[in-house]
Design an enzyme around this catalytic site. Structure first.
Site, PDB file in Angstrom:
ATOM      1  N   GLN A  43     -15.593   6.077  -5.285  1.00  0.00           N
ATOM      2  CA  GLN A  43     -15.901   5.427  -4.015  1.00  0.00           C
ATOM      3  C   GLN A  43     -16.085   6.478  -2.931  1.00  0.00           C
ATOM      4  O   GLN A  43     -15.384   7.487  -2.904  1.00  0.00           O
ATOM      5  CB  GLN A  43     -14.774   4.452  -3.657  1.00  0.00           C
ATOM      6  N   HIS A  50       0.835  -1.200   0.000  1.00  0.00           N
ATOM      7  CA  HIS A  50       0.000   0.000   0.000  1.00  0.00           C
ATOM      8  C   HIS A  50       0.877   1.259   0.000  1.00  0.00           C
ATOM      9  O   HIS A  50       0.672   2.174  -0.819  1.00  0.00           O
ATOM     10  CB  HIS A  50      -0.908  -0.024   1.230  1.00  0.00           C
ATOM     11  N   GLU A  51       1.848   1.308   0.913  1.00  0.00           N
ATOM     12  CA  GLU A  51       2.668   2.518   1.028  1.00  0.00           C
ATOM     13  C   GLU A  51       3.597   2.689  -0.172  1.00  0.00           C
ATOM     14  O   GLU A  51       3.906   3.828  -0.561  1.00  0.00           O
ATOM     15  CB  GLU A  51       3.467   2.484   2.328  1.00  0.00           C
TER      16      GLU A  51
END
Length: 812
Positions: free
Chosen positions: A291, A232-233
């Site tokens: 989203q 993710h990072e």
């Protein structure tokens, strides 16, 4: 003797969990962005200007790199014991990055058909560095032994500065820097990154909480143990935003906004953004559904999305959402295109870096003894760490151990490891470790006997892969020492006034290698004492011991007294009651028996405080005594351990420790049993308990009491034979009568005579006072609105046996 520490998730979490726990926060990247914009006016102005730019219909479709891009990685592990995370753990995280970025991860089967069509496969790969910025050979792992953690609230993160106990960045233009450590601020953050070309380049890289690094079940947190915090990072590091656009649920955000609006100076391709000047809403130019907010936990099936309520719903499988690791499984095609464009245009130095290439002429064959393990080191077996001392309390057998390291590029297939103690004959072991470059392993020798004094131990390596010597013979030996302490005969008196700490022969047992007992100023009627900082160290359950040398005495001694001064203010929350225990060993520290244990109000000597208890007043100290007798003395020697058990409460101080034969006469007034704190009858016959803590039996004594500083009533007791360490409950005469209100009873003993004619030689434990209340009688009905300034009201009482926070009158 060794210390065993279970490397469970809890052990790593304990340094960062408050008494009531923490919530996980998947990512702190946007918080770091906001800090940048707050501290950098130019970045803020640039962001405001670019907020008026909207995307055109031009995109970076099909912006793909033809060849594999290999990014050199350095992992800075900053922990008090940086080997908790092994070389294999670090390599497994790199492998996970490569698998997920390739899009070949097996769990991609959980992606719905509607999203399978946009699933991306990147050409980006990662490898541990082989060359330092200065051109030296490396395995890409930088280990720093330090209690410094990451602090997301600090503009200068201490984990990223060697001057603050962390590790300095390697050239961020040439290396992807990871920092792995613990959350110093207890914020629950699992990781954060710096966007391309935004902010101070000394901060450029990715921070990952150790509890989310890799997949080792010994220390990773459930739900975040598949290595995907780093994935993710790394997405942020390569220019990706959160999938919901961080728009606060307004459905106007776009996870393909310009990086410049987040403080980056790196623009996306010409034509991608057209000036509008009106702040018009950005249209979606990506391939992720609009989203409304982050998705948490690990959902299954269709999950409604307020911005796009019809199926397929949320793309919670996307690595840039906030779901737990088992639900992550994909980047989209346009996310891949974004990251590859970023590498070409914003992080191009990574493509031309030589950091992944070993320097010319690099050593290929070099084995060395790297660290002593036993003595003065540690090893990890499964999820348990064994910590070994540098000082033994008694002569006896110990098992020498050493950690060897492969410093050469060739795999270390075979090697000879030797050990020489006190210039004696060498002991040699031939092993086949198959160690890759940079890896280590622990080698154990057979147990050897060591005597009192300083023992010198030399470890060495030879014949790596059958070659002798290797290419660097200068590092083939390692010398260390093991001290076996000389015993001390009683009496042992220690006031910590000497120049060394711990004093000669004393040891500190600190299995977690973190905060522990330290020497401080002042002491009790002296310059120094010892203390432990529970107030600032949030590590519930951790123990630290100050241990005496082996103390010897005559087998004919049937009673030994351990006495010490203690000062403590407890934190007024029972979940934060720290504990002081005194343990005694008769087998040189192999096993211990608890002889004393107090916490909270019982341990307190100076009430309570929500502030750090830093400097005890001279009147704050209390003298506590422990009577040892019976089988605990059967060996003719003991080791005494003063143990602190942390509950994130307040500081504890010790001074003037004494281990000695008891005085012949010493009778202690142990407790006032009657009256209770609250009584209902005005007529009371007082009762107390006394304890013989002297060496002789007690033949006679008197007990006196007074009410509210009135005249004393005296009761005499004679014809006794109260043995050492025994208690006696006695009733005092005459009875007394009081009026309904609060009163104070003071009791003191005197005229003590032993069966050998000795008198009481310690008067400090002869007196006690107690506050009690006679509640009044009223006729029903009873109505009380607490309007009178008198509190508690007349005839009422407050029962507060622990002296902690209690009922009070307020103006509400």
């Amino acid at each position: 003797m060794i210390a065993l520490v279970t490397l469970s998730q809890t052990n790593l979490l304990n340094t960062q969990i408050k008494s009531k726990g923490i919530d996980r926060d998947r990512c702190g990247t946007m918080l770091k962005v906001e800090q940048l914009l707050q501290s950098d006016p130019q970045a803020r102005a640039r962001a405001e200007q670019l907020s008026k730019i909207i995307p055109s219909t031009t995109s970076i479709d099909n912006y793909r790199t033809n060849a594999i891009i290999t990014i050199p990685v350095v992992v800075h592990v900053v922990l008090n014991n940086p080997y908790f995370i092994s070389d294999a753990d670090i390599q497994s995280q790199i492998d996970k990055l490569n698998l997920d970025f390739s899009g070949l991860n097996p769990d991609s089967t959980n992606i719905p058909a509607a999203f399978q069509a946009v699933r991306g496969h990147s050409q980006i790969r990662f490898t541990l560095a082989r060359r330092t910025p200065s051109g030296m050979l490396t395995n890409g792992i930088d280990r720093i032994s330090s209690n410094t953690g990451f602090d997301i609230n600090q503009p200068v993160d201490p984990i990223k500065r060697s001057s603050l106990g962390g590790a300095d960045v390697w050239d961020p233009n040439l290396y992807l820097n990871f920092w792995v450590g613990l959350d110093a601020n207890r914020s629950g953050i699992l990781g954060y990154a710096q966007f391309p070309t935004s902010g101070n380049m000394a901060n450029d890289g990715i921070v990952v909480n150790a509890i989310a690094w890799g997949n080792n079940p010994c220390y990773t947190a459930p739900g975040y143990n598949l290595g995907r915090t780093a994935v993710h990072e790394t997405g942020h590091y390569l220019g990706l935003l959160h999938i919901w656009g961080d728009d606060g649920g307004s459905c106007v955000g776009d996870d393909f906004k310009s990086l410049v609006s987040f403080g980056s100076s790196c623009m996306l391709p010409p034509g991608l953004f057209n000036p509008d000047g009106q702040g018009n809403t950005a249209s979606d130019i990506g391939d992720t559904p609009n989203q409304d907010s982050a998705t948490t936990n690990c959902p299954t099936g269709f999950v409604a999305n307020l911005c796009a309520p019809t199926p397929p719903g949320r793309m919670y499988q996307n690595y840039m959402d906030y779901t737990q690791d088992p639900c992550y499984s994909m980047f989209t095609k346009k996310q891949v295109e974004r990251m590859e464009w970023i590498i070409d245009n914003c992080r191009s130095g990574l493509k031309t870096s030589s950091g992944a290439i070993a320097p010319p002429g690099a050593i290929t064959l070099d084995a060395s003894p790297f660290q002593p393990v036993n003595p003065d080191g540690f090893e990890i077996v499964g999820c348990t760490a064994f910590t070994y001392p540098s000082t033994l309390l008694c002569p006896g057998n110990f098992t020498p151990k050493v950690r060897i390291r492969n410093n050469g590029l060739d795999t270390l297939k075979t090697v000879t490891v030797g050990m020489i103690i006190n210039n004696g004959a060498p002991t040699v072991i031939n092993i086949s470790p198959n160690l890759p470059f940079g890896y280590t392993t622990v080698v154990s020798f057979s147990a050897v006997f060591v005597n009192t004094g300083i023992n010198t131990i030399k470890f060495y390596t030879a014949n790596p892969n059958g070659v002798n010597p290797d290419q660097v013979p200068s590092n083939d030996t390692l010398t260390t020492t093991l001290t076996v302490a000389a015993p001390l005969a009683i009496p042992v008196i220690e006031g910590f006034e000497g120049n060394t700490f711990p004093p000669t022969g004393w040891t500190i047992y600190n299995p977690n290698n973190d905060f522990t007992w330290v020497k401080v100023n002042p002491g009790h009627n002296s310059n120094f004492s010892v203390a432990i900082d529970n107030y600032n160290n949030n590590a519930p359950g951790r123990i630290d011991e100050l241990r005496t040398p082996r103390v010897t005495f005559s087998p004919s001694d049937t009673v030994i007294i351990v006495s010490f001064d203690v000062a403590h203010k407890y934190y007024p929350d029972e979940t934060n009651y720290d504990t002081l225990s005194v343990l005694v060993s008769k087998d040189c520290g192999a096993t211990f028996t608890t002889m004393y244990k107090k916490w909270g109000p019982e341990l307190a000597t100076a009430d309570t405080s929500t502030f750090a208890y830093i400097t005890p007043l001279n009147t704050d100290w209390r003298r506590d005594k422990i009577i040892l007798k019976g089988s605990i003395l059967s060996a003719g020697n003991i080791v005494v351990a003063f143990r602190n058990t942390n509950r994130f409460g307040n500081n504890i101080f010790l001074d003037n420790i004494s281990i000695a034969k008891p005085d012949p006469g010493d009778l202690q007034l142990l407790s006032i049993d009657v009256p209770a704190a609250i009584i209902c009858s005005p007529s009371v016959t007082p009762a107390v308990t006394v304890k013989n803590i002297g060496a002789d039996s007690i033949a006679s004594f008197t007990v006196s009491y007074s009410i509210d500083n009135g005249s004393a009533a005296v009761t005499s007791f004679s014809g006794l034979k109260l043995p050492p360490a025994q208690q006696l409950s006695v009733t005092l005469n005459p009875a007394f009568t009081v009026m309904p209100r609060q009163h104070t009873i003071k009791v003191f003993i005197s005229n003590v005579v032993t069966t050998n004619g000795s008198t009481d030689q310690t008067q400090a434990n002869d007196t006690l006072t107690k506050v009690f209340t006679l509640v009044g009688r009223v006729t029903a009905p009873v109505t009380e609105g607490f309007e009178s300034p008198v509190f508690p009201p007349v005839y009422w009482a407050v029962d507060n046996p622990d002296g902690s926070i209690t009922w009070e009158r307020t103006t509400t």
